[in-house]
Design a protein around this motif. Structure first.
Motif, PDB file in Angstrom:
ATOM      1  N   SER A   1       0.848  -1.191   0.000  1.00 44.13           N
ATOM      2  CA  SER A   1       0.000   0.000   0.000  1.00 44.13           C
ATOM      3  C   SER A   1       0.883   1.241   0.000  1.00 44.13           C
ATOM      4  O   SER A   1       1.825   1.332   0.788  1.00 44.13           O
ATOM      5  N   ILE A   2       0.592   2.190  -0.878  1.00 44.20           N
ATOM      6  CA  ILE A   2       1.370   3.437  -0.867  1.00 44.20           C
ATOM      7  C   ILE A   2       0.453   4.605  -0.495  1.00 44.20           C
ATOM      8  O   ILE A   2      -0.760   4.445  -0.340  1.00 44.20           O
ATOM      9  N   GLY A   3       1.061   5.768  -0.300  1.00 46.10           N
ATOM     10  CA  GLY A   3       0.297   6.945   0.105  1.00 46.10           C
ATOM     11  C   GLY A   3      -0.132   6.886   1.567  1.00 46.10           C
ATOM     12  O   GLY A   3      -0.946   7.681   2.020  1.00 46.10           O
ATOM     13  N   ARG A   4       0.429   5.905   2.318  1.00 45.23           N
ATOM     14  CA  ARG A   4      -0.005   5.746   3.714  1.00 45.23           C
ATOM     15  C   ARG A   4       0.524   6.875   4.596  1.00 45.23           C
ATOM     16  O   ARG A   4      -0.110   7.245   5.582  1.00 45.23           O
ATOM     17  N   ASP A   5       1.711   7.410   4.269  1.00 43.93           N
ATOM     18  CA  ASP A   5       2.291   8.476   5.090  1.00 43.93           C
ATOM     19  C   ASP A   5       1.355   9.693   5.093  1.00 43.93           C
ATOM     20  O   ASP A   5       1.048  10.249   6.147  1.00 43.93           O
ATOM     21  N   LEU A   6       0.911  10.067   3.892  1.00 46.56           N
ATOM     22  CA  LEU A   6       0.000  11.217   3.770  1.00 46.56           C
ATOM     23  C   LEU A   6      -1.318  10.903   4.476  1.00 46.56           C
ATOM     24  O   LEU A   6      -1.847  11.721   5.242  1.00 46.56           O
ATOM     25  N   GLU A   7      -1.823   9.709   4.230  1.00 45.23           N
ATOM     26  CA  GLU A   7      -3.110   9.286   4.798  1.00 45.23           C
ATOM     27  C   GLU A   7      -3.077   9.323   6.331  1.00 45.23           C
ATOM     28  O   GLU A   7      -4.041   9.744   6.967  1.00 45.23           O
ATOM     29  N   LYS A   8      -1.953   8.874   6.919  1.00 44.18           N
ATOM     30  CA  LYS A   8      -1.862   8.754   8.377  1.00 44.18           C
ATOM     31  C   LYS A   8      -1.183   9.950   9.033  1.00 44.18           C
ATOM     32  O   LYS A   8      -0.856   9.909  10.233  1.00 44.18           O
ATOM     33  N   GLY A   9      -0.964  11.022   8.263  1.00 50.85           N
ATOM     34  CA  GLY A   9      -0.423  12.252   8.866  1.00 50.85           C
ATOM     35  C   GLY A   9       1.043  12.172   9.255  1.00 50.85           C
ATOM     36  O   GLY A   9       1.494  12.913  10.134  1.00 50.85           O
ATOM     37  N   LYS A  10       1.799  11.255   8.589  1.00 55.23           N
ATOM     38  CA  LYS A  10       3.241  11.155   8.880  1.00 55.23           C
ATOM     39  C   LYS A  10       3.985  12.122   7.977  1.00 55.23           C
ATOM     40  O   LYS A  10       3.972  11.964   6.745  1.00 55.23           O
ATOM     41  N   LEU A  11       4.678  13.086   8.573  1.00 53.93           N
ATOM     42  CA  LEU A  11       5.490  14.002   7.777  1.00 53.93           C
ATOM     43  C   LEU A  11       6.809  13.322   7.432  1.00 53.93           C
ATOM     44  O   LEU A  11       7.546  12.910   8.324  1.00 53.93           O
ATOM     45  N   THR A  12       7.099  13.192   6.120  1.00 52.73           N
ATOM     46  CA  THR A  12       8.348  12.551   5.717  1.00 52.73           C
ATOM     47  C   THR A  12       9.341  13.612   5.238  1.00 52.73           C
ATOM     48  O   THR A  12       8.992  14.792   5.108  1.00 52.73           O
ATOM     49  N   LEU A  13      10.579  13.169   4.963  1.00 50.78           N
ATOM     50  CA  LEU A  13      11.649  14.136   4.678  1.00 50.78           C
ATOM     51  C   LEU A  13      11.308  15.102   3.540  1.00 50.78           C
ATOM     52  O   LEU A  13      11.480  16.321   3.717  1.00 50.78           O
ATOM     53  N   PRO A  14      10.820  14.626   2.371  1.00 45.42           N
ATOM     54  CA  PRO A  14      10.519  15.615   1.321  1.00 45.42           C
ATOM     55  C   PRO A  14       9.474  16.643   1.762  1.00 45.42           C
ATOM     56  O   PRO A  14       9.591  17.825   1.422  1.00 45.42           O
ATOM     57  N   MET A  15       8.489  16.219   2.523  1.00 46.68           N
ATOM     58  CA  MET A  15       7.469  17.176   3.010  1.00 46.68           C
ATOM     59  C   MET A  15       8.101  18.207   3.944  1.00 46.68           C
ATOM     60  O   MET A  15       7.839  19.407   3.838  1.00 46.68           O
ATOM     61  N   ILE A  16       8.943  17.726   4.867  1.00 43.71           N
ATOM     62  CA  ILE A  16       9.562  18.643   5.834  1.00 43.71           C
ATOM     63  C   ILE A  16      10.486  19.627   5.107  1.00 43.71           C
ATOM     64  O   ILE A  16      10.469  20.837   5.388  1.00 43.71           O
ATOM     65  N   LEU A  17      11.281  19.118   4.164  1.00 44.73           N
ATOM     66  CA  LEU A  17      12.197  19.997   3.418  1.00 44.73           C
ATOM     67  C   LEU A  17      11.402  21.065   2.665  1.00 44.73           C
ATOM     68  O   LEU A  17      11.824  22.226   2.595  1.00 44.73           O
ATOM     69  N   HIS A  18      10.267  20.698   2.118  1.00 49.98           N
ATOM     70  CA  HIS A  18       9.438  21.661   1.392  1.00 49.98           C
ATOM     71  C   HIS A  18       8.856  22.710   2.351  1.00 49.98           C
ATOM     72  O   HIS A  18       8.994  23.912   2.123  1.00 49.98           O
ATOM     73  N   ILE A  19       8.230  22.228   3.424  1.00 46.46           N
ATOM     74  CA  ILE A  19       7.550  23.158   4.347  1.00 46.46           C
ATOM     75  C   ILE A  19       8.543  24.166   4.922  1.00 46.46           C
ATOM     76  O   ILE A  19       8.244  25.349   5.058  1.00 46.46           O
ATOM     77  N   ARG A  20       9.750  23.691   5.251  1.00 48.60           N
ATOM     78  CA  ARG A  20      10.738  24.564   5.884  1.00 48.60           C
ATOM     79  C   ARG A  20      11.567  25.348   4.871  1.00 48.60           C
ATOM     80  O   ARG A  20      12.267  26.287   5.248  1.00 48.60           O
TER      81      ARG A  20
END
Lengths: 327, 327
Positions: free
Chosen positions: A234-253
């Motif tokens: 299953s993919i897309g689980r990080d987004l679905e479960k609210g897990k911030l991963t490295l690419p998301m954190i790098l983007h937000i910051r």
């Protein structure tokens, strides 16, 4: 299984070793109860790249001269780290409400969360029992430390779900604990069981830990960018479960204004396509990928001198594959 | 906590020992992460009768002469068996979807199933780590066997939910595994650490296992008959989750016609009042209670000769309380 091992003079020895490890793994889980054995067959199906047992065996071989066989304790620790890993997969799938793993349906999907929780417990318990069979209290103590750390990583990650203020420092601390420490222990214990020096054992641990962090970043990228048919789970689980991963954190910051808002909105709406578009155009995905590659390079620099013909080349290829893989 | 220990010449030593065990337990779980420590405070609140650590200490004292102190290993094993027990409570509450435990809300109710699954894993891992600190591989091996057996019991129970054909033989095998084996190990290891003979260690294990089965039958009765305010945890969960307990099995297999149908209908409709009425009038509740009392008597007969003043009387009172308790 065999396709996961690079072509190398050591390949036949590793493959034979992994067969022994698989036999030991299955024998350890065998129960008097057909209902339990039936559940364990799902776990056998989860068996994938066997990265962790492979690292135990390769580290064990690399630190001895040509012709020196591995010890039975190498097999025991290789099967133990794989069993710990399987237990985390079974419980992670409950946490992630995942339906697919290794191209098959997950235990929680097929048999319910309750059975998946208890099957994970059975795996953890058997991992410790198997490790105890080596008769060396230092191994139990070290693996107990490792699993304590692993659970702490998972608990901290759970406590930071949906927390957009998560920084890269905390991200790396979570990943070190939940993923890298077990990979590091596989390398460390493989070398220790072959009698490597304290300094070399520590270098093997650092090699494994950096590889483990790179592995997790690659997993993050596959969850964001991969397609389920290739990745096999299953993919897309990080987004679905609210897990911030490295690419998301790098983007937000690393962004502000409309670019930042677009990603935050996509996270809020759980819109994978919009998130991929935002993270691609800001370069956050490329930066995460680069960090994984740099970690693999740093891992390689930690490798101590190896004694076995072909061991260094094999380890370097295994390390490179961690970030080159698409599943 | 103190009210659980009968008045006895040994009471002060047991109470001091349990304080040490509680300190060891809490120190073992302490984490660098406030989020983890906050969760562990729920577990401290779960601490109840401390039956299992009490049995380790009493068995340890009973098998030595007056004045011989307990070893540090007794404290370690006492804290370990309690931690294993706590892990099973946390995961059982997830399995049972229970909202109340020890008069407080459960971890799964307050923090979600995901956190409860991972907190249970943290407890299991720490239990093995703590046990490893004793440095005796035989202890790890034995406790690994015990937890393997415990998980098998839970898995078989799950596989037989809603199965009206469950017989008493299978019921006792499930209960022996999921509950009694850990109580038996508490007694066995307490005596073993005091240097008891092999025959005596085996007798201590049988004492504990029979007591453990009686304990579970009493739990079954409380889940069926107790009120939540007195029992202090969610009741009626067995009926709700399709677990056939001893009084239900005795009724189903001992009646026919309208009496049997009334119980089956009550189970199907999850109607606790109707089930209580049916099981009371058939005498199934009284028969289950009698079996628990008989098991306690059988347990007492297993007790080997004790050396410590007051130990036998204390053990007999602890055993009697297992079936006399209302919570």
């Amino acid at each position: 299984m065999s396709s996961a091992i690079p072509i190398s003079p050591l390949a036949p020895e590793i493959l034979t070793g992994l067969q022994r490890v698989a036999t030991l793994f299955d024998a350890q889980l065998a129960s008097d109860f057909p209902a339990v054995n039936e559940l364990c067959r799902y776990v056998e199906r989860y068996r994938g790249k066997m990265l962790r047992p492979t690292l135990v065996l390769v580290a064990g071989l690399a630190t001895t001269d040509d012709g020196t066989p591995l010890r039975h304790e190498h097999d025991i620790i290789a099967a133990t780290v794989e069993m710990i890993h399987m237990a985390t997969l079974v419980h992670d799938d409950v946490l992630d409400e995942a339906a697919v793993r290794r191209r098959g349906e997950t235990v929680n999907f097929l048999r319910g969360n309750e059975t998946a929780v208890m099957l994970g417990d059975y795996l953890i318990s058997n991992a410790f029992h198997l490790c105890s069979r080596a008769g060396d209290p230092a191994l139990n103590l070290r693996l107990g430390e490792v699993t304590n750390t692993l659970c702490e990583g998972e608990l901290v990650q759970l406590s930071r779900r949906h927390d957009l203020s998560l920084d890269t420092e905390t991200y790396f601390e979570i990943v070190r604990r939940k993923t890298a420490v077990l990979v590091g222990a596989a390398c460390e214990l493989g070398a220790r069981l072959s009698g490597a020096s304290t300094a070399d054992v520590a270098a093997w641990r650092r090699f494994g830990e950096q590889l483990g962090v790179a592995f997790q970043i690659q997993d993050d990228l596959l969850d964001l960018l991969g397609d389920e048919a290739t990745v096999g789970k299953s993919i897309g689980r990080d987004l679905e479960k609210g897990k911030l991963t490295l690419p998301m954190i790098l983007h937000i910051r690393g962004t502000s204004g409309a670019a930042r808002t677009a990603a935050l909105d996509a996270i809020d709406a759980k819109d994978g396509a919009a998130l991929r578009a935002a993270l691609t155009s800001s370069g956050a995905i490329d930066r995460a990928r680069l960090q994984a590659v740099e970690l693999v390079e740093a891992a390689k620099r930690e490798l101590p001198t190896t004694r076995r013909t072909g061991a260094r080349e094999l380890l370097i290829e295994l390390a490179d594959r961690v970030v080159a893989r698409d599943h």
